[in-house]
Design a protein around this motif. Structure first.
Motif, mmCIF file in Angstrom:
data_model
loop_
_atom_site.group_PDB
_atom_site.id
_atom_site.type_symbol
_atom_site.label_atom_id
_atom_site.label_comp_id
_atom_site.label_asym_id
_atom_site.label_seq_id
_atom_site.Cartn_x
_atom_site.Cartn_y
_atom_site.Cartn_z
ATOM 1 N N PHE A 1 11.280 0.755 -3.039
ATOM 2 C CA PHE A 1 11.529 1.740 -2.004
ATOM 3 C C PHE A 1 11.925 0.742 -0.602
ATOM 4 N N ARG A 2 12.768 1.426 0.232
ATOM 5 C CA ARG A 2 13.229 0.426 1.548
ATOM 6 C C ARG A 2 13.185 1.250 2.547
ATOM 7 N N GLN A 3 12.857 0.515 3.644
ATOM 8 C CA GLN A 3 12.721 1.112 5.127
ATOM 9 C C GLN A 3 13.444 0.422 5.916
ATOM 10 N N ALA A 4 14.454 0.916 6.524
ATOM 11 C CA ALA A 4 15.150 0.146 7.664
ATOM 12 C C ALA A 4 14.559 0.537 8.984
ATOM 13 N N ASP A 5 14.897 -0.119 10.025
ATOM 14 C CA ASP A 5 14.493 0.124 11.269
ATOM 15 C C ASP A 5 14.770 1.437 11.590
ATOM 16 N N GLY A 6 13.855 2.338 12.277
ATOM 17 C CA GLY A 6 14.140 3.611 12.717
ATOM 18 C C GLY A 6 14.073 4.593 11.853
ATOM 19 N N LYS A 7 14.150 4.431 10.552
ATOM 20 C CA LYS A 7 14.618 5.217 9.379
ATOM 21 C C LYS A 7 13.328 5.277 8.490
ATOM 22 N N GLU A 8 13.381 6.496 7.822
ATOM 23 C CA GLU A 8 12.362 6.874 7.019
ATOM 24 C C GLU A 8 12.291 6.165 5.723
ATOM 25 N N ARG A 9 11.243 5.536 5.193
ATOM 26 C CA ARG A 9 11.435 5.160 3.672
ATOM 27 C C ARG A 9 11.985 5.733 2.669
ATOM 28 N N GLU A 10 12.781 5.267 2.073
ATOM 29 C CA GLU A 10 13.514 5.995 0.738
ATOM 30 C C GLU A 10 13.227 5.177 -0.454
ATOM 31 N N GLY A 11 13.222 5.994 -1.524
ATOM 32 C CA GLY A 11 13.286 5.416 -3.060
ATOM 33 C C GLY A 11 14.677 4.885 -3.165
ATOM 34 N N VAL A 12 14.699 3.744 -3.844
ATOM 35 C CA VAL A 12 15.718 3.183 -4.390
ATOM 36 C C VAL A 12 15.878 3.269 -5.928
ATOM 37 N N ALA B 1 17.076 -3.489 5.005
ATOM 38 C CA ALA B 1 15.954 -2.909 5.326
ATOM 39 C C ALA B 1 14.791 -3.859 4.474
ATOM 40 N N VAL B 2 13.601 -3.590 4.950
ATOM 41 C CA VAL B 2 12.452 -4.148 4.082
ATOM 42 C C VAL B 2 12.360 -3.615 2.747
ATOM 43 N N TYR B 3 12.248 -4.006 1.877
ATOM 44 C CA TYR B 3 12.377 -3.534 0.384
ATOM 45 C C TYR B 3 10.946 -3.898 -0.097
ATOM 46 N N TYR B 4 10.074 -2.661 -0.593
ATOM 47 C CA TYR B 4 8.950 -2.611 -0.973
ATOM 48 C C TYR B 4 8.630 -2.130 -2.529
ATOM 49 N N CYS B 5 7.986 -2.709 -3.255
ATOM 50 C CA CYS B 5 7.521 -2.605 -4.488
ATOM 51 C C CYS B 5 6.438 -1.537 -4.571
ATOM 52 N N ALA B 6 6.473 -0.778 -5.397
ATOM 53 C CA ALA B 6 5.096 0.107 -5.453
ATOM 54 C C ALA B 6 5.024 0.605 -7.082
ATOM 55 N N ALA B 7 3.577 0.984 -7.208
ATOM 56 C CA ALA B 7 3.376 1.172 -8.573
ATOM 57 C C ALA B 7 2.401 2.482 -8.585
ATOM 58 N N GLN B 8 2.414 3.379 -9.646
ATOM 59 C CA GLN B 8 1.683 4.415 -9.873
ATOM 60 C C GLN B 8 1.564 4.831 -11.262
ATOM 61 N N ILE B 9 0.484 5.383 -11.697
ATOM 62 C CA ILE B 9 0.243 5.490 -13.084
ATOM 63 C C ILE B 9 1.196 6.719 -13.662
#
Length: 127
Positions: free
Chosen positions: A37-48, A92-100
């Protein structure tokens, strides 16, 4: 306890490339979907992009198709995001996420409520 650690962010010029890494631990990798996912300043987080830890199925948001590639090293429990032809809008800030994974192992449309997150890595693209 699930742990995700991102690395590889930085500052590059438009048109350049970066490769992000996400090292996963504390959960059975092959049973999970891993997403960027990524989140830019002032914007909602979005899936990449997302990938199945079970069979490697992938999914991309439209804005990064043909530029970004998500992949996994199943032996190292590591997911990569290869980013090419970078644009200032990718900053943006890029995040890694995990879910079953669900029963069908589907990773499309970022369908899961991802509960496990890394700390993020900053990607800045200069024009």
């Amino acid at each position: 306890e699930a742990h995700l650690a991102e690395s590889g962010g930085g500052l590059v010029q438009a048109g350049g490339s970066l490769r992000l890494s996400c090292v996963a631990s504390g959960f059975p990798f092959h049973e999970y979907a891993i997403a960027w996912f990524r989140q830019a300043d002032g914007k909602e987080r979005e899936g990449v992009a997302s990938i199945s830890g079970s069979d490697g199925r992938t999914y991309y948001t439209d804005s990064v198709k043909d530029r970004f590639t998500i992949s996994a090293d199943f032996d190292k429990n590591t997911v990569y995001l290869e980013m090419n032809s970078l644009k200032p809008g990718d900053t943006a800030v890029y995040y890694c996420a995990a879910q079953i994974l669900d029963y069908f192992g589907n990773v499309s449309k970022f369908r899961y409520e991802y509960e496990n997150w890394g700390q993020g890595t900053q990607v800045t693209i200069s024009s």
